[in-house]
Design an enzyme around this catalytic site. Structure first.
Site: not given
Ligand code: EPU
Length: 434
Positions: A22-23, A93, A117, A122, A307, A329, A398
């Site tokens: 899904k991601n 998100r 969330c 986030r 995850d 993370i 989800r």
């Molecule tokens: N962060 C910020 N500011 C931003 C973006 C991120 O502070 O603008 C912080 C986040 O809060 C976190 C860190 O940076 O502490 C890294 O977050 P990242 O952006 O890598 O995560 P994400 O893109 O929001 C995706 C996956 C998550 C997965 C994480 C880490 C999707 C849709 N979501 O989230 O998946 O845990 O990368 O690999 O791809 C899940 O599938 O259950 C899920 C939460």
């Protein structure tokens, strides 16, 4: 609200085919709307997050639907509205990916800020700073990010803070149609980023270096539709393997990419599982005794995935000895209180959980706090004595498609109580011999 009733204590045994990730599917669906014409995406898992993304794309004027063979067809020809609807975006998100799409295609985007969330605060500040570097003017108005650009975005070097996956993806979506070259430094290296780059290149984009920490994107004038098969879901595969481990069973996951699972497989072995890579796309896990305690720290890919932290802790809650889990993370410990209600002995100190293994868990009513936390509780229920009732299963839907039905085919006894989706009475499914 959907609930699952789980009769614990049945050993899981058998084979399961893993769905597309899904991601990877979510950003690739947004990418498909960058082009006019029909892109065909195979192996898109019809989880509720994916259905939400399809709805958002339709709201923006694109077409997005599923064929009878399961493939997802997306056409960006009609994409014309630059304001994404709050009632859909707030559910997920990853909806924020439409910001990159809209800026690239329409030069304007109004997308609600995702807000907090279940995994804590986030923010999307890294995404917004990146769009600014590409030449967009960004303001926050009435809960929306409002982004505008005069003409095309302009490529430039950008440092991706904390190697953020979402930021890397969003900036790739924006930069493929920008003027000039964008260099993403400290880019996320997750397989989902590589899959997006592969699809974008099939559409005529020029993206190099995905899978390393430097991605170079040479903007092109337009993209064309393409056909693509989404990579296997490494988190789903890991969750099924852990379901096998926690029930001391024998599971073969098929249709996976074993390379994407190196870190979790090593930890499963350390915990006492026998892991056999049957071929590059199939992994067998056999678990006989109690798991062994271990130390584990989540990290961006290729490290141990955040995850899988929660489902892994369910396994470790039954280990011999005390395990230490450091989450680097997200703020991802809300499920711990629920696991404790099942008899687990877990203490959370800051971003670290100390898990003192117990001999048995006992079934209890529990509430899924988020997607992976919900999966962790289901796994605990599979191993617990008696019946576990997992509430708020919509979190789990989800990201896992028909999870309980597939577990039942492996010998679990799970019944869904869902006012919206009555399902067959799975308690009638006999346990499999293995
Ligand atoms: N962060 C910020 N500011 C931003 C973006 C991120 O502070 O603008 C912080 C986040 O809060 C976190 C860190 O940076 O502490 C890294 O977050 P990242 O952006 O890598 O995560 P994400 O893109 O929001 C995706 C996956 C998550 C997965 C994480 C880490 C999707 C849709 N979501 O989230 O998946 O845990 O990368 O690999 O791809 C899940 O599938 O259950 C899920 C939460």
């Amino acid at each position: 609200m959907a609930r699952l009733l789980i009769e614990g204590g049945h050993r899981l045994c058998g084979e399961v085919e893993i769905n597309g990730a899904k991601n990877a599917a979510l950003p690739i669906m947004a990418a498909a709307a960058l082009a006019e014409g029909e892109s065909v995406l195979e192996r898109v898992p019809p989880t509720t997050d994916v259905l939400t993304m399809a709805r958002i794309l339709r709201e923006l004027g694109a077409s997005a639907g599923f064929e009878p063979d399961g493939s997802c067809v997306i056409d960006g020809t009609g994409l014309s509205r630059h304001r994404a609807p709050y009632n859909l975006v707030r559910r997920m998100r990853a909806s924020f990916y439409v910001a990159g799409l809209l800026l690239a295609r329409l030069g304007r985007a109004q997308v609600p800020l995702p807000g907090g969330c279940a995994l804590g605060s986030r923010p999307v500040d890294f995404h917004m700073r990146g769009f600014e570097r590409l030449g967009a003017r960004i303001t926050v108005e009435h809960g929306y990010m409002v982004a505008r650009t005069a003409g095309r975005l302009r490529g430039c070097p950008i440092y991706v803070e904390r190697a953020s996956l979402g930021t890397t993806v969003n900036l790739m979506l924006a930069a493929v149609l920008a003027e000039g070259i964008t260099i993403l430094e400290n880019a996320a290296r997750e397989p989902e980023v590589v899959d997006l780059a592969t699809f974008l290149n099939r559409m005529g984009a020029r993206v190099e270096g995905a899978g390393t920490d430097q991605i170079v994107i040479e903007g092109v004038d337009r993209l064309h539709p393409a056909r693509h098969q989404i990579i296997p879901d490494r988190v789903e595969a890991g969750t099924f393997l852990l379901a096998g481990a926690i029930t001391r069973g024998e599971i073969l996951v098929r249709g996976v990419n074993a390379d994407h699972l190196r870190a979790p497989l090593r930890k499963m072995e350390e915990a006492g599982a026998l892991i056999e890579q049957v071929d590059p796309h199939a992994i067998r896990l056999v678990m006989t005794g109690r798991p062994r305690a271990l130390e584990l720290e989540t990290a961006p890919y290729p490290g141990f995935p955040t995850d899988l932290h929660q489902p892994f802790v369910s396994l470790l809650s039954l280990a011999q000895g005390t395990s230490v889990i450091r989450e680097t993370i997200f703020d991802r410990f809300r499920y711990v209180d629920e696991l404790r209600r099942m008899g687990a002995r877990i203490r959370v100190e800051g971003q670290q959980a100390l898990v003192e293994g117990v001999k048995r868990l006992t079934g209890a009513p529990v509430e899924a706090p988020d997607l992976r936390g919900g999966a962790a509780l289901i796994l605990a229920g599979l191993a617990a004595q008696g019946v576990t009732e997992v509430q708020r299963v919509e979190h789990v839907d989800r990201g896992y498609y028909r999870f309980e039905e597939r577990l039942n085919r492996l010998g679990a006894r799970i019944r869904r109580l869902d006012p919206k989706r009555p399902s067959p009475n799975h308690t009638l499914v006999p346990a499999l011999e293995c």
